[in-house]
Design a protein around this motif. Structure first.
Motif, mmCIF file in Angstrom:
data_model
loop_
_atom_site.group_PDB
_atom_site.id
_atom_site.type_symbol
_atom_site.label_atom_id
_atom_site.label_comp_id
_atom_site.label_asym_id
_atom_site.label_seq_id
_atom_site.Cartn_x
_atom_site.Cartn_y
_atom_site.Cartn_z
ATOM 1 N N VAL A 47 -60.063 7.548 -23.384
ATOM 2 C CA VAL A 47 -60.630 7.566 -22.036
ATOM 3 C C VAL A 47 -59.937 6.522 -21.181
ATOM 4 O O VAL A 47 -59.294 5.605 -21.694
ATOM 5 N N SER A 48 -60.084 6.664 -19.882
ATOM 6 C CA SER A 48 -59.546 5.685 -18.946
ATOM 7 C C SER A 48 -60.461 5.618 -17.727
ATOM 8 O O SER A 48 -60.536 6.580 -16.953
ATOM 9 N N VAL A 49 -61.145 4.486 -17.572
ATOM 10 C CA VAL A 49 -62.049 4.313 -16.435
ATOM 11 C C VAL A 49 -61.257 4.123 -15.143
ATOM 12 O O VAL A 49 -61.532 4.764 -14.126
ATOM 13 N N ILE A 50 -60.265 3.229 -15.180
ATOM 14 C CA ILE A 50 -59.422 3.016 -14.002
ATOM 15 C C ILE A 50 -58.671 4.296 -13.658
ATOM 16 O O ILE A 50 -58.522 4.663 -12.486
ATOM 17 N N GLY A 51 -58.192 4.996 -14.675
ATOM 18 C CA GLY A 51 -57.499 6.260 -14.429
ATOM 19 C C GLY A 51 -58.394 7.277 -13.762
ATOM 20 O O GLY A 51 -57.945 8.049 -12.907
ATOM 21 N N THR A 52 -59.679 7.303 -14.131
ATOM 22 C CA THR A 52 -60.627 8.219 -13.487
ATOM 23 C C THR A 52 -60.764 7.897 -12.006
ATOM 24 O O THR A 52 -60.800 8.796 -11.161
ATOM 25 N N LEU A 53 -60.835 6.612 -11.680
ATOM 26 C CA LEU A 53 -60.884 6.203 -10.272
ATOM 27 C C LEU A 53 -59.632 6.645 -9.526
ATOM 28 O O LEU A 53 -59.712 7.205 -8.422
ATOM 29 N N LEU A 54 -58.464 6.426 -10.129
ATOM 30 C CA LEU A 54 -57.208 6.771 -9.458
ATOM 31 C C LEU A 54 -57.050 8.287 -9.334
ATOM 32 O O LEU A 54 -56.594 8.789 -8.293
ATOM 33 N N GLY A 55 -57.405 9.024 -10.391
ATOM 34 C CA GLY A 55 -57.321 10.479 -10.315
ATOM 35 C C GLY A 55 -58.230 11.048 -9.250
ATOM 36 O O GLY A 55 -57.846 11.945 -8.486
ATOM 37 N N VAL A 95 -70.267 -1.045 -10.206
ATOM 38 C CA VAL A 95 -71.159 -1.409 -11.309
ATOM 39 C C VAL A 95 -71.036 -0.399 -12.450
ATOM 40 O O VAL A 95 -70.955 -0.770 -13.633
ATOM 41 N N ALA A 96 -71.021 0.896 -12.113
ATOM 42 C CA ALA A 96 -70.898 1.935 -13.138
ATOM 43 C C ALA A 96 -69.577 1.806 -13.889
ATOM 44 O O ALA A 96 -69.539 1.928 -15.125
ATOM 45 N N MET A 97 -68.491 1.537 -13.177
ATOM 46 C CA MET A 97 -67.191 1.392 -13.830
ATOM 47 C C MET A 97 -67.166 0.191 -14.764
ATOM 48 O O MET A 97 -66.626 0.264 -15.869
ATOM 49 N N LEU A 98 -67.749 -0.913 -14.332
ATOM 50 C CA LEU A 98 -67.769 -2.111 -15.169
ATOM 51 C C LEU A 98 -68.560 -1.870 -16.459
ATOM 52 O O LEU A 98 -68.117 -2.251 -17.557
#
Length: 361
Positions: A302-310, A210-213
């Protein structure tokens, strides 16, 4: 969910569009290539650690806690990413989590609020302390490093004082209905059948999704998100363009505080209590996830998906080394090296772009 303050646009040619056969092959952007590289590295490490220790694949004792950690630290990374988007840092991200968790503990133990009402109280507390930090930075013009560092020390003393006054064991131990389920249940426990998810996927991961979306939509689709990135790219140009830069600074830090509060709640749920030490380990992971994922330290991208992957990469390494019996001291060394490499990526990217631009001339 990756965006930046500048985008390449095709402009009309006076002689019309170039023939399709003359157009160069489309290449992956630097951000997309970086995310693909992270995904490949994560997959390779999962295979390596699983081959070295079969216990790494144990759903109950390895995968489930690993996904819990990824869920928590991804939100921590998003919190730092909100500050980085305007070119600031939030060194008080851990203390903001502890400050917000303190209000949640009070709400559950002394005010007897239900689970999500107490969470709302904590999120408001996080937003308030973040907004206060942003207001101080915007009003005084003092560097965010100095202000957030001072806020970190102030909150450390305040949280410790409140816990000493209102608790007997330095923790709020009240558990509202539903908290234990969030800590121990997986998505498969939500309903019967495979459609509900794997038993190795914790329910708390839903908060991260939810936070990422929401954060992804903010930066990729909303005007406010674009203005935040413009402030991060060039605050003077943003002001000349009519953007209320001061209010955007306050908003970015309020968002950072809110996400830190959510991370504090998630950590308290997984640990089973609200303590003054919540968030003490958030500092390094808060930078590792977004910077490894492509968020610019200087702001504007910024990158939300990148933050998840990192974050996932760091936590897989942490879990894998722990499974192999590597001690805490060695773990800290490895994480320090990863952070150094992560902080060097901005410089490496700028050198690559410069060389490509020179070669194209």
């Amino acid at each position: 969910m990756s965006t930046s303050s500048t985008r390449e646009t095709e402009r009309d040619r006076p002689d019309g569009p170039a023939p399709e056969t003359a157009m160069p092959a489309r290449r992956l952007t630097a951000g997309a290539s970086q995310r693909i590289g992270l995904l490949v590295a994560i997959a390779a490490l999962v295979v390596f650690f699983g081959s070295a220790r079969s216990s790494f694949y144990n759903q109950q004792f390895s995968i489930f806690p690993l996904l819990q950690d990824i869920a928590i630290f991804t939100v921590v990374g998003l919190s730092q990413m909100a500050a980085l988007s305007i070119g600031h840092m939030n060194l008080a991200v851990g203390r903001m989590a502890a400050f917000s968790a303190m209000f949640m503990g009070l709400a559950f133990q002394d005010w007897h609020l239900p689970l999500y009402a107490g969470l709302a109280v904590g999120l408001l507390a996080g937003a308030a302390i973040g907004a206060l930090t942003g207001w101080v930075i915007s009003t005084t013009g003092v560097n965010s490093f100095v202000v957030t560092l001072a806020m970190d020390f102030a909150l450390l003393g305040l949280v410790s004082l409140v816990y000493s006054q209102f608790t007997t064991a330095a923790a709020f131990t009240a558990k509202p209905v539903g908290m234990e389920g969030l800590r121990t249940y997986s998505l498969a426990d939500l309903c019967a059948g495979p459609v509900c998810g794997s038993p190795a996927v914790p329910q708390i991961l839903l908060f991260t999704v939810v936070a990422m979306l929401l954060v992804g939509y903010l930066y990729a689709r909303s005007r406010t998100g674009r203005e935040l990135l413009l402030v991060g790219s060039n605050i003077t140009a943003a002001r000349l363009s009519g953007i209320p830069a001061g209010r955007r600074v306050v908003f970015a830090h309020a968002l950072s505080g809110t996400l830190a509060a959510l991370a504090g709640f998630m950590l308290a749920v997984t640990s089973g209590s609200f303590t003054a030490g919540i968030g003490a380990e958030f500092m390094i992971p808060s930078f590792l996830g977004p910077v490894l994922g492509g968020t610019l330290l200087t702001g504007g991208g910024v990158s939300v998906i990148g933050t998840l992957l990192g974050t996932s990469l760091v936590q897989v390494i942490h879990q894998g080394l722990t499974t192999m019996g590597i001690g805490l001291e060695s773990l800290n060394i490895y994480l320090g090296v990863i952070l150094l490499l992560a902080l060097s990526t901005d410089r490496i990217r700028s050198l690559v772009v410069t060389r490509r631009a020179a070669a194209a001339r």
